[in-house]
Design an enzyme around this catalytic site. Structure first.
Site, PDB file in Angstrom:
ATOM      1  N   GLU A 171      16.222 -53.781 -10.454  1.00  0.00           N
ATOM      2  CA  GLU A 171      15.835 -54.886  -9.852  1.00  0.00           C
ATOM      3  C   GLU A 171      16.053 -54.765  -8.525  1.00  0.00           C
ATOM      4  O   GLU A 171      17.082 -54.268  -7.938  1.00  0.00           O
ATOM      5  CB  GLU A 171      16.707 -56.148 -10.296  1.00  0.00           C
ATOM      6  N   THR A 214      19.480 -65.198  -7.619  1.00  0.00           N
ATOM      7  CA  THR A 214      18.178 -65.230  -7.457  1.00  0.00           C
ATOM      8  C   THR A 214      17.586 -66.436  -7.886  1.00  0.00           C
ATOM      9  O   THR A 214      17.404 -66.863  -9.077  1.00  0.00           O
ATOM     10  CB  THR A 214      17.338 -64.139  -8.264  1.00  0.00           C
ATOM     11  N   ARG A 228      21.281 -55.219  -4.461  1.00  0.00           N
ATOM     12  CA  ARG A 228      20.836 -56.241  -3.437  1.00  0.00           C
ATOM     13  C   ARG A 228      20.914 -55.470  -1.958  1.00  0.00           C
ATOM     14  O   ARG A 228      21.761 -54.920  -1.629  1.00  0.00           O
ATOM     15  CB  ARG A 228      21.702 -57.368  -3.293  1.00  0.00           C
ATOM     16  N   ASN A 266      22.571 -57.210 -18.131  1.00  0.00           N
ATOM     17  CA  ASN A 266      22.484 -57.189 -16.595  1.00  0.00           C
ATOM     18  C   ASN A 266      24.027 -56.849 -16.383  1.00  0.00           C
ATOM     19  O   ASN A 266      24.571 -57.956 -16.614  1.00  0.00           O
ATOM     20  CB  ASN A 266      22.143 -58.404 -15.957  1.00  0.00           C
ATOM     21  N   HIS A 300      17.313 -65.184 -16.542  1.00  0.00           N
ATOM     22  CA  HIS A 300      18.076 -66.105 -15.786  1.00  0.00           C
ATOM     23  C   HIS A 300      18.646 -67.321 -16.461  1.00  0.00           C
ATOM     24  O   HIS A 300      18.041 -68.074 -17.004  1.00  0.00           O
ATOM     25  CB  HIS A 300      17.109 -66.458 -14.536  1.00  0.00           C
ATOM     26  N   ARG A 318      26.235 -56.643  -2.433  1.00  0.00           N
ATOM     27  CA  ARG A 318      27.439 -57.593  -2.833  1.00  0.00           C
ATOM     28  C   ARG A 318      27.991 -57.292  -4.259  1.00  0.00           C
ATOM     29  O   ARG A 318      28.932 -57.348  -4.511  1.00  0.00           O
ATOM     30  CB  ARG A 318      27.014 -58.916  -2.881  1.00  0.00           C
ATOM     31  N   GLU A 333       8.297 -61.148 -15.477  1.00  0.00           N
ATOM     32  CA  GLU A 333       9.598 -61.763 -15.988  1.00  0.00           C
ATOM     33  C   GLU A 333       9.666 -63.121 -15.516  1.00  0.00           C
ATOM     34  O   GLU A 333       9.629 -63.668 -14.159  1.00  0.00           O
ATOM     35  CB  GLU A 333      10.861 -61.014 -15.490  1.00  0.00           C
ATOM     36  N   HIS A 376      20.837 -55.004 -10.302  1.00  0.00           N
ATOM     37  CA  HIS A 376      20.087 -55.489  -8.968  1.00  0.00           C
ATOM     38  C   HIS A 376      20.946 -54.785  -7.917  1.00  0.00           C
ATOM     39  O   HIS A 376      21.911 -55.130  -7.667  1.00  0.00           O
ATOM     40  CB  HIS A 376      20.055 -57.048  -9.089  1.00  0.00           C
ATOM     41  N   HIS A 399      27.457 -58.195 -12.381  1.00  0.00           N
ATOM     42  CA  HIS A 399      28.688 -59.180 -12.275  1.00  0.00           C
ATOM     43  C   HIS A 399      29.923 -58.408 -12.810  1.00  0.00           C
ATOM     44  O   HIS A 399      31.148 -58.667 -12.550  1.00  0.00           O
ATOM     45  CB  HIS A 399      28.566 -60.371 -12.899  1.00  0.00           C
TER      46      HIS A 399
END
Ligand code: PXP
Length: 249
Positions: A75, A106, A50, A12, A199, A54, A156, A48, A15
């Protein structure tokens, strides 16, 4: 039970975009991170988009669809806007996650059981467009049964509670959460669902989950991007891959 197949690692890259957006420029580039992750042997990229943009942007998703040679796991929240974006890009997989504006990440799984009809209608066009539909849920039998009923191909399981308990030294809670993940992986697999977990996973928490034979994919982001600061992205991913293979083997 023997392992059901090799365990995939989805990286992922959200970030990387978080750091980029902190300054509003072009660096660090999430697409460059995705290329390095591919070279490091990841099996997929997760991003993801959003509602508040962000971290990952619409342009990032477009770029990923162009450059990736591994599948994109897109996502998104169950909103009409996101559905249109997914239908335009048709990524390999769409993972439906709950989203609250005020949350930092999340925080929990999706409430599938309460919104079964709505979600069944929501995912149908995504499935028809050829996307594998995954639902991000807690290790809860009711939610798994509902995800199965609405026609999801993948679930998931949210590993955040297990990872938090480990890192906070609450080892009884950790063991209970791990056992729930194990039991629910077996249960979901028995229904014919493909099981992913994600996660909060780190080098310290990945191996017990990677050892569950029914789990086919782990999606890992925040820890890997943080670790990349110290050892570089490629070695950070390679070490995660090694730990996963060791646990699996
Ligand atoms: N899987 C899902 C469905 C997520 O929402 C996230 C976080 O965005 C992850 C995996 C990755 O979690 P982390 O960044 O904590 O590794």
């Amino acid at each position: 039970m023997k392992p059901l197949g090799s365990l995939r690692l989805g990286v992922n890259i959200d970030h990387v975009a978080t750091v980029r957006n902190a300054r509003g420029g072009d660096t660090p580039d999430p697409l460059r991170a995705a290329r390095i992750a591919q070279e490091a042997g990841c099996d997929g990229i997760t991003a993801h988009l959003r509602e508040d943009r962000r971290h990952i942007s619409d342009a990032d998703i477009e770029g990923l669809m162009e450059v990736l040679t591994v599948p994109l796991n897109f996502e998104m929240a169950a909103t009409e806007e996101m559905q249109q974006i997914a239908l335009r890009h048709r990524p390999h997989a769409v993972c439906i996650v709950p989203e609250k504006r005020e949350e930092r990440t999340t925080e929990g799984g999706l409430e599938v059981a309460r919104e079964e009809n709505k979600l069944a209608h929501f995912i149908a066009p995504l499935r028809d467009a050829g996307c594998r539909v995954s639902i991000f849920i807690g290790a809860d039998q009711r939610q798994i049964e509902a995800a199965h009923r609405i026609g999801a191909q993948v679930i998931e399981l949210h590993s955040g509670a297990y990872c938090d308990a480990h890192h906070e030294g609450r080892f009884d809670d950790r063991d209970r959460e791990l056992e729930a993940l194990r039991e629910m992986s077996t249960f979901a697999h028995g229904l014919g669902l493909e099981v992913h977990v994600g996660h909060g996973l780190t080098y310290d928490t990945v191996q017990p989950v990677a050892a569950f034979p029914e789990v086919m994919e782990l999606n890992i982001g925040h820890f890997l991007i943080g670790e990349a600061i110290f050892r570089g992205l490629q070695p950070a991913i390679a070490e995660m891959r090694r730990l996963m293979d060791e646990a699996r083997g």
